[in-house]
Design a protein around this motif. Structure first.
Motif, short mmCIF file in Angstrom:
data_model
loop_
_atom_site.label_atom_id
_atom_site.label_comp_id
_atom_site.label_asym_id
_atom_site.label_seq_id
_atom_site.Cartn_x
_atom_site.Cartn_y
_atom_site.Cartn_z
N THR A 168 87.94 -0.84 26.01
CA THR A 168 86.88 -0.41 26.92
C THR A 168 86.06 -1.57 27.46
O THR A 168 85.21 -1.39 28.32
CB THR A 168 85.93 0.55 26.18
N LEU A 169 86.33 -2.79 26.96
CA LEU A 169 85.56 -3.96 27.39
C LEU A 169 86.42 -4.88 28.25
O LEU A 169 87.62 -4.98 28.06
CB LEU A 169 85.06 -4.75 26.17
N MET A 170 85.78 -5.54 29.21
CA MET A 170 86.47 -6.53 30.02
C MET A 170 86.43 -7.87 29.29
O MET A 170 85.37 -8.30 28.83
CB MET A 170 85.82 -6.65 31.39
N PRO A 171 87.58 -8.54 29.16
CA PRO A 171 87.62 -9.77 28.36
C PRO A 171 86.98 -10.96 29.07
O PRO A 171 86.96 -11.05 30.29
CB PRO A 171 89.13 -10.00 28.19
N GLU A 172 86.46 -11.88 28.26
CA GLU A 172 85.94 -13.15 28.79
C GLU A 172 86.47 -14.27 27.91
O GLU A 172 86.19 -14.31 26.72
CB GLU A 172 84.41 -13.15 28.80
N PRO A 173 87.25 -15.21 28.48
CA PRO A 173 87.92 -16.22 27.66
C PRO A 173 86.99 -17.23 27.01
O PRO A 173 87.37 -17.84 26.00
CB PRO A 173 88.85 -16.92 28.67
N GLY A 174 85.81 -17.44 27.57
CA GLY A 174 84.91 -18.44 26.99
C GLY A 174 85.53 -19.83 27.01
O GLY A 174 85.93 -20.33 28.06
N THR A 175 85.66 -20.46 25.83
CA THR A 175 86.18 -21.83 25.75
C THR A 175 87.68 -21.86 25.44
O THR A 175 88.23 -22.94 25.19
CB THR A 175 85.43 -22.61 24.65
N PHE A 176 88.34 -20.74 25.47
CA PHE A 176 89.77 -20.68 25.13
C PHE A 176 90.58 -21.55 26.09
O PHE A 176 90.41 -21.50 27.30
CB PHE A 176 90.27 -19.23 25.19
N GLU A 177 91.49 -22.36 25.51
CA GLU A 177 92.36 -23.21 26.32
C GLU A 177 93.82 -22.96 25.95
O GLU A 177 94.16 -22.70 24.80
CB GLU A 177 92.04 -24.69 26.08
N PHE A 178 94.69 -23.04 26.98
CA PHE A 178 96.13 -22.88 26.76
C PHE A 178 96.85 -23.42 27.99
O PHE A 178 96.38 -23.29 29.12
CB PHE A 178 96.50 -21.41 26.55
N ALA A 179 97.99 -24.04 27.74
CA ALA A 179 98.84 -24.59 28.81
C ALA A 179 98.07 -25.54 29.71
O ALA A 179 98.32 -25.61 30.92
CB ALA A 179 99.44 -23.45 29.65
N GLY A 180 97.11 -26.24 29.13
CA GLY A 180 96.33 -27.20 29.91
C GLY A 180 95.32 -26.55 30.84
O GLY A 180 94.82 -27.20 31.76
N LEU A 181 95.00 -25.30 30.59
CA LEU A 181 94.08 -24.57 31.46
C LEU A 181 92.90 -24.02 30.67
O LEU A 181 93.00 -23.76 29.48
CB LEU A 181 94.80 -23.40 32.16
N ARG A 182 91.78 -23.83 31.35
CA ARG A 182 90.62 -23.16 30.79
C ARG A 182 89.97 -22.31 31.89
O ARG A 182 90.26 -22.48 33.07
CB ARG A 182 89.60 -24.17 30.24
N TYR A 183 89.10 -21.41 31.47
CA TYR A 183 88.45 -20.51 32.42
C TYR A 183 87.11 -21.08 32.84
O TYR A 183 86.27 -21.41 32.00
CB TYR A 183 88.25 -19.14 31.77
N GLN A 184 86.92 -21.20 34.14
CA GLN A 184 85.64 -21.68 34.69
C GLN A 184 84.87 -20.45 35.17
O GLN A 184 85.17 -19.89 36.22
CB GLN A 184 85.87 -22.65 35.83
N ARG A 185 83.91 -20.07 34.39
CA ARG A 185 83.22 -18.80 34.64
C ARG A 185 82.41 -18.85 35.93
O ARG A 185 81.51 -19.68 36.08
CB ARG A 185 82.29 -18.47 33.47
N PRO A 186 82.70 -17.92 36.87
CA PRO A 186 81.89 -17.86 38.10
C PRO A 186 80.58 -17.11 37.83
O PRO A 186 80.44 -16.39 36.84
CB PRO A 186 82.78 -17.06 39.05
N GLU A 187 79.61 -17.30 38.72
CA GLU A 187 78.33 -16.63 38.54
C GLU A 187 78.48 -15.11 38.56
O GLU A 187 77.76 -14.40 37.86
CB GLU A 187 77.35 -17.07 39.64
N ASP A 188 79.41 -14.63 39.39
CA ASP A 188 79.60 -13.18 39.50
C ASP A 188 80.81 -12.71 38.68
O ASP A 188 81.60 -11.87 39.13
CB ASP A 188 79.76 -12.78 40.96
N HIS A 189 80.94 -13.25 37.48
CA HIS A 189 82.08 -12.94 36.60
C HIS A 189 82.32 -11.43 36.49
O HIS A 189 83.44 -10.96 36.72
CB HIS A 189 81.81 -13.53 35.21
#
Length: 342
Positions: free
Chosen positions: A301-322
């Motif tokens: 029921t929740l939308m996921p947020e990766p936070g600091t999770f890294e994989f395959a040389g990638l990370r999530y850059q959280r936008p203001e309107d996430h």
């Protein structure tokens, strides 16, 4: 004056012969429909009275039908199956051996449903298919019972076809609660049917390509896809996931949102497919999403947020309107904001 070809003569004889056989039966009325595309005859059930219980017949005459292992084989062209998939009357192919003066039949909508599902069959590039009809499935026998049941719209196949029509109508009118309810009813109609329907709808999604997003047709089939995945996704294969998730040189937004549904509904099964390893060399962004969903427990029921999770040389850059991005685009929005972890 031009003479009729041998095949024209065979076809004409076959049609007249079938019409006579039907007309001779006290329970049936035959009508010539030669001017209709794909339809040669119409057979209406007259027992106990005429009340619109109709079969549409396509007649194929052959001077010596191929028989082997208690089956009769016939090649049918794509255009007739395409017509059958859309036709709301039972469309029956009748094969006539004009030498032996025998005939057999196959209900084309039932064949499509039992084969792989209409969309899955017609999504291929095949121009024709070989149908094998049981030798005992003669037109004479059918007129006595089975064809009468088909005309009366009784039986499991009719139930499934009616539910499929209802499913598409519910999706077309935006009744998503009904889409879910009807999918549940389809799940009760038979073992293996759900998987066939799922593959059929996947084929539709792939055939739509870019038109799956932002079009009425695309929205309708997407709602059906998501509902089927929630019900039957525990049998989905790696191949199906890859077909859904990848489009051209990139990923499919619809496919990634479908993948999110699978992780929510059947996490153990989806983890067993080894998706992050399968996608790592195809699209690292998809591999990242799979690795994240498998590493972090997320409530459906929740939308996921990766936070600091890294994989395959990638990370999530959280936008203001996430949260707005996720609400508008689904979980596929996460892939839009992946950047190098370096």
């Amino acid at each position: 004056m031009a003479k009729r070809s041998s095949q024209q003569h065979i076809g004409s004889f076959a049609q007249r012969w079938v019409a006579a056989l039907i007309a001779e039966h006290e329970d049936w009325i035959a009508r010539d429909l030669s001017d209709d595309f794909g339809i040669d005859l119409e057979a209406e059930l007259a027992a106990p009275e005429v009340r619109g219980e109709i079969l549409k017949l396509q007649i194929k005459g052959i001077a010596g039908v191929e028989r082997a292992d208690q089956f009769v084989s016939i090649r049918i062209e794509r255009k007739y199956l395409t017509y059958a998939a859309a036709c709301r009357y039972p469309l029956v192919l009748v094969v006539v051996d004009t030498v032996a003066k025998e005939a057999w039949y196959v209900w084309l909508q039932e064949w499509l449903l039992s084969a792989m599902g209409p969309s899955e069959v017609l999504a291929t590039d095949q121009a024709s298919w070989i149908l094998r009809i049981p030798a005992q499935q003669t037109l004479g026998n059918g007129l006595e019972r089975d064809l009468q049941e088909i005309a009366r719209w009784r039986g499991k196949t009719q139930l499934v076809l009616s539910l499929l029509d209802a499913l598409r109508a519910a999706s077309a009118t935006g009744r998503l609660t009904l889409v879910t309810a009807i999918t549940g009813l389809l799940a009760q109609t038979g073992e293996g049917l759900g998987e066939k329907l799922l593959q059929s709808v996947v084929a539709e999604v792939l055939a739509l390509g870019e038109r799956v997003r932002g079009t009425v047709e695309g929205n309708e089939v997407t709602w059906i896809l998501f509902s089927l995945l929630r019900k039957f996704g525990n049998g989905v294969t790696l191949e199906t996931v890859m077909r859904l998730a990848i489009r051209g040189d990139g990923y499919s937004r619809t496919g990634i949102n479908a993948l999110g549904i699978l992780y929510d509904s059947f996490p153990n099964h989806i983890r067993s497919l080894g998706l992050s390893a399968a996608f790592i060399d195809i699209d690292p962004r998809v591999a990242y999403y799979c690795a994240f969903r498998e590493a972090v427990q997320v409530e459906p029921t929740l939308m996921p947020e990766p936070g600091t999770f890294e994989f395959a040389g990638l990370r999530y850059q959280r936008p203001e309107d996430h949260w707005n991005m996720l609400a508008n685009r689904g979980v596929s929005a996460l892939l839009d904001y992946l950047v190098s972890a370096e």
